[in-house]
Design an enzyme around this catalytic site. Structure first.
Site, short mmCIF file in Angstrom:
data_model
loop_
_atom_site.label_atom_id
_atom_site.label_comp_id
_atom_site.label_asym_id
_atom_site.label_seq_id
_atom_site.Cartn_x
_atom_site.Cartn_y
_atom_site.Cartn_z
N ALA A 242 0.88 -1.17 0.00
CA ALA A 242 0.00 0.00 0.00
C ALA A 242 0.91 1.22 0.00
O ALA A 242 2.08 1.14 0.43
CB ALA A 242 -0.87 -0.01 1.25
N GLY B 100 0.47 -4.87 1.05
CA GLY B 100 -0.75 -4.91 0.24
C GLY B 100 -0.55 -5.61 -1.10
O GLY B 100 -1.51 -6.12 -1.68
N GLU C 205 -0.92 -9.18 -0.25
CA GLU C 205 -2.35 -9.38 0.06
C GLU C 205 -3.20 -9.41 -1.22
O GLU C 205 -4.18 -10.15 -1.31
CB GLU C 205 -2.82 -8.27 1.01
CG GLU C 205 -2.19 -8.43 2.40
CD GLU C 205 -2.49 -7.26 3.31
OE1 GLU C 205 -2.08 -6.12 2.96
OE2 GLU C 205 -3.11 -7.45 4.36
N GLU D 159 4.53 -5.08 7.34
CA GLU D 159 3.80 -3.99 7.99
C GLU D 159 4.24 -3.72 9.43
O GLU D 159 4.25 -2.57 9.87
CB GLU D 159 2.29 -4.28 7.98
CG GLU D 159 1.64 -4.06 6.63
CD GLU D 159 1.63 -5.29 5.74
OE1 GLU D 159 2.42 -6.22 6.01
OE2 GLU D 159 0.85 -5.33 4.79
N1 COA Z 1 4.65 3.01 -0.64
C1 COA Z 1 5.06 4.16 -1.17
N2 COA Z 1 6.16 4.28 -1.94
C2 COA Z 1 6.86 3.17 -2.15
C3 COA Z 1 6.50 1.92 -1.63
C4 COA Z 1 5.32 1.87 -0.83
N3 COA Z 1 4.88 0.73 -0.31
N4 COA Z 1 7.42 1.00 -2.01
C5 COA Z 1 8.30 1.63 -2.76
N5 COA Z 1 7.99 2.95 -2.85
C6 COA Z 1 8.69 4.00 -3.56
C7 COA Z 1 9.95 4.44 -2.83
O1 COA Z 1 9.63 5.37 -1.81
C8 COA Z 1 10.74 5.04 -3.96
O2 COA Z 1 10.21 6.32 -4.25
P1 COA Z 1 11.21 7.56 -4.54
O3 COA Z 1 12.03 7.11 -5.71
O4 COA Z 1 10.27 8.69 -4.85
O5 COA Z 1 12.02 7.72 -3.31
C9 COA Z 1 10.41 4.14 -5.14
O6 COA Z 1 9.19 3.49 -4.80
C10 COA Z 1 11.43 3.06 -5.39
O7 COA Z 1 11.63 2.34 -4.18
P2 COA Z 1 13.07 2.15 -3.49
O8 COA Z 1 12.83 1.92 -2.02
O9 COA Z 1 13.99 3.26 -3.85
O10 COA Z 1 13.56 0.81 -4.18
P3 COA Z 1 14.59 -0.26 -3.59
O11 COA Z 1 14.92 -1.16 -4.72
O12 COA Z 1 15.69 0.39 -2.87
O13 COA Z 1 13.73 -1.10 -2.51
C11 COA Z 1 11.79 -2.22 -1.66
C12 COA Z 1 12.63 -1.86 -2.91
C13 COA Z 1 10.53 -2.92 -2.17
C14 COA Z 1 12.59 -3.18 -0.77
C15 COA Z 1 11.44 -0.94 -0.87
O14 COA Z 1 10.88 0.00 -1.76
C16 COA Z 1 10.46 -1.14 0.24
O15 COA Z 1 10.81 -1.67 1.28
N6 COA Z 1 9.19 -0.72 0.04
C17 COA Z 1 8.17 -0.73 1.05
C18 COA Z 1 7.66 -2.14 1.28
C19 COA Z 1 6.63 -2.14 2.38
O16 COA Z 1 6.90 -1.89 3.54
N7 COA Z 1 5.40 -2.45 2.00
C20 COA Z 1 4.30 -2.56 2.91
C21 COA Z 1 3.50 -1.33 2.89
S1 COA Z 1 2.08 -1.49 3.93
#
Ligand code: COA
Length: 251
Positions: free
Chosen positions: A60, A106, A109, A129
């Site tokens: 999400a 999400g 999910e 989460e």
């Molecule tokens: N919500 C909002 N933005 C998100 C996102 C999320 N769940 N997941 C990734 N993004 C955004 C990042 O903030 C980044 O944006 P920016 O370039 O404007 O800073 C962009 O997507 C790319 O992500 P980034 O983190 O730079 O890529 P990465 O390869 O370093 O890492 C992940 C990939 C998936 C490991 C990491 O993005 C992450 O941990 N995301 C969140 C996962 C999460 O907690 N999901 C549960 C949400 S309830």
């Protein structure tokens, strides 16, 4: 976001700069799409995937809910579950998640609400989460435990670790793992195999399977009723007559 081809609706979640994170606009689009596909007689199977090579859905949209209070948080979860995740789970058409990269929070999910899941070798799945101070809110605490068992689901939810594709295959979270370049073709092959069978029977089968998880519904009773209902449909006639005539059924 959707392409229709050969009775398959291909939905590609497309928000590449944010790893296809689910914001309100994407959720709204999904709700509208699933509502219209349910009524679309030209479509028999739905395949859901993420655009790009890195993510199915990275969760999400954290930026969108970071400032929410408890009432807004509850509303977010309730609306998402009712409008999108439950709608997908209760679709009468088989929905396949083709997990092409990160499926987190999400995103996992969403895949869990689909009826079938296949993954590419680079896929990473998890419910991170609790690392954000919240719990899965789109059905993850329920559907993950139903699918891979309470112990494994608890471990994933509490540790926030990501599961690799082969482990997901071993625990039954996905049913196939293939190289990324073969993922969509594999999904199409699975859809084709499904489409050889009766859509009417599949719709009843999906609802009967879901009945096991619905409060106040007796799954065995539901199965008995739906089994009976199949006998009134032309596809039952076609399927049984084709078998007896030693020919392939034409559904
Ligand atoms: N919500 C909002 N933005 C998100 C996102 C999320 N769940 N997941 C990734 N993004 C955004 C990042 O903030 C980044 O944006 P920016 O370039 O404007 O800073 C962009 O997507 C790319 O992500 P980034 O983190 O730079 O890529 P990465 O390869 O370093 O890492 C992940 C990939 C998936 C490991 C990491 O993005 C992450 O941990 N995301 C969140 C996962 C999460 O907690 N999901 C549960 C949400 S309830």
């Amino acid at each position: 976001m959707v392409e229709k081809q050969d009775k398959i609706a291909w939905i590609s979640l497309h928000r590449p700069k944010k790893l296809n994170a689910l914001n309100a606009a994407l959720l709204e689009e999904l709700q509208l799409l699933f509502t219209s596909l349910e009524k679309d007689n030209s479509i028999r199977v739905i395949i859901l995937t993420g655009s790009g090579e890195k993510a199915f859905v990275a969760g999400a949209d954290i930026a969108e809910f970071a400032h929410f209070d408890p009432i807004q948080g509850e509303a977010l979860s309730r609306k998402g579950q009712n409008a999108v995740f439950d709608r997908i789970a209760h679709s009468t058409k088989p929905v396949i998640a083709a997990i092409n990269g990160f499926a987190l929070g999400g995103g996992l999910e969403l895949a869990l609400s689909c009826h079938l899941r296949i993954a590419s070798t680079n896929a990473r799945m998890g419910l991170p989460e609790t690392s954000l101070g919240v719990i899965p809110g789109y059905g993850g605490t329920q559907r993950l435990a139903q699918l891979i068992g309470r112990g494994r689901a608890t471990e994933l939810i509490l540790s926030c670790r990501m599961m690799e594709a082969n482990e997901a295959l071993a625990v039954g979270l996905v049913s196939q793992v293939v190289p990324q370049e073969e993922l969509l073709a594999t999904a199409a092959t699975l859809a084709d195999k499904i489409m050889q069978n009766s859509s009417n029977a599949m719709a009843h089968g999906l609802q009967a399977i879901n009945a096991a998880y619905q409060e106040g519904v007796n799954g065995f009773e539901e199965e008995i009723k739906r089994f009976g209902q199949c006998f009134g449909h032309e596809e039952f006639k076609e399927g049984t007559q084709a078998f007896l005539a030693k020919r392939k059924a034409n559904f």
